[in-house]
Design an enzyme around this catalytic site. Sequence first.
Site, PDB file in Angstrom:
ATOM      1  N   SER A 159       0.855  -1.184   0.000  1.00  0.00           N
ATOM      2  CA  SER A 159       0.000   0.000   0.000  1.00  0.00           C
ATOM      3  C   SER A 159       0.891   1.235   0.000  1.00  0.00           C
ATOM      4  O   SER A 159       1.697   1.401  -0.902  1.00  0.00           O
ATOM      5  CB  SER A 159      -0.953  -0.024   1.196  1.00  0.00           C
ATOM      6  OG  SER A 159      -1.850   1.060   1.152  1.00  0.00           O
ATOM      7  N   HIS A 186      -2.705  -1.156  -3.284  1.00  0.00           N
ATOM      8  CA  HIS A 186      -3.834  -0.250  -3.112  1.00  0.00           C
ATOM      9  C   HIS A 186      -3.672   0.922  -4.071  1.00  0.00           C
ATOM     10  O   HIS A 186      -2.963   1.882  -3.791  1.00  0.00           O
ATOM     11  CB  HIS A 186      -3.894   0.270  -1.670  1.00  0.00           C
ATOM     12  CG  HIS A 186      -4.267  -0.773  -0.677  1.00  0.00           C
ATOM     13  ND1 HIS A 186      -4.043  -0.627   0.675  1.00  0.00           N
ATOM     14  CD2 HIS A 186      -4.852  -1.986  -0.826  1.00  0.00           C
ATOM     15  CE1 HIS A 186      -4.483  -1.706   1.314  1.00  0.00           C
ATOM     16  NE2 HIS A 186      -4.969  -2.538   0.421  1.00  0.00           N
ATOM     17  N   ASP A 279      -4.599  -4.314   6.292  1.00  0.00           N
ATOM     18  CA  ASP A 279      -4.908  -5.194   5.168  1.00  0.00           C
ATOM     19  C   ASP A 279      -3.725  -6.104   4.866  1.00  0.00           C
ATOM     20  O   ASP A 279      -2.582  -5.660   4.790  1.00  0.00           O
ATOM     21  CB  ASP A 279      -5.257  -4.357   3.929  1.00  0.00           C
ATOM     22  CG  ASP A 279      -5.835  -5.208   2.807  1.00  0.00           C
ATOM     23  OD1 ASP A 279      -6.376  -6.294   3.093  1.00  0.00           O
ATOM     24  OD2 ASP A 279      -5.742  -4.776   1.642  1.00  0.00           O
TER      25      ASP A 279
END
EC number: 3.1.1.61
Length: 336
Positions: A159, A186, A279
């Site tokens: 991310s 992401h 995540d």
Amino acid sequence: MKIAIVNDMPMAIEALRRALAFEPAHQIIWVASNGADAVQRCVEQTPDLILMDLIMPVMDGVEATRRIMAETPCAIVIVTVDHEQNMRRVFEAMGHGALDVVDTPAIGGPNPKEAAAPLLRKILNIDWLIGQRVGLERVAATPRAAPSRRDRLVAIGSSAGGPAALEILLKALPVSFPAAIVLVQHVDQVFAAGMADWLSSASGLPVRLAREGETPQPGVVLLAGTNHHIRLLKDGTLAYTAEPVNEVYRPSIDVFFESVTRYWSGEAIGVLLTGMGRDGAQGLKAMRERGFLTIAQDQASSAVYGMPKAAAAIDAAVEIRPLPAIAPRLIEVFTQ
């Protein structure tokens, strides 16, 4: 949420003000006209979130992001009027820790609230990440068949800070690397194709968007390329899916890692890189519990030590390694 705007264009600043006004909980605490001013303002009053332009006088958004993340870290979203012309700068900023990218809202049209919606959705997602309220409903794993040396997979999640980390990792792998590689970063689908092209050019490995129904194969790196989750199916092919709908970030790293746990019949390694939030942590743990090697990036080499930290906290990683040591470990495991 306390928000700062860094932009030298009065029209863009006004557009952002109007967009944010649709959500009363958002408070603009200051506006800076260049990156250098923003760096200083962050020292004086660090916001929850910065909406950062890329092209500005004195100091651009890339350098400002680097300085802020090093000195007074906070969530940063790049807001740009022309992402296609600035694609390289976008991913440089994300490499320094910017969380996401969004086009400047065009609020002069007939439906300004609709124009503001993409920005407001990203801010809502980041608010969840800051609060670390991201969770995953665990699913039962399907017992996997005995590993086949012909079926090898590296599943990588990243991310904030991910683009630069992925460049370093992929650049250290040989073109002849004998495992399939699937990346879940992401990034909004608007920017996904540009990221694949940028990674391909920067790393020297062929990188492209994953296609519905294809099977991961050695020789090409696949990047999740839509705002839906990507999953591995029982037949070994990839599919995009809107479910589960409650996942804050799309594509979700957890969703992909869980699908690898359930359906990959060969050898696999899970790698969780830099990023904010949680995540990937539960998915990495699921991979470890199924006997796969799992690796998390260490704190010192992470632009944002959130996701790897969450993985370490629940003992999801078999190994915790600095970024430069991850590719050599992958080579060691899959070239024995």
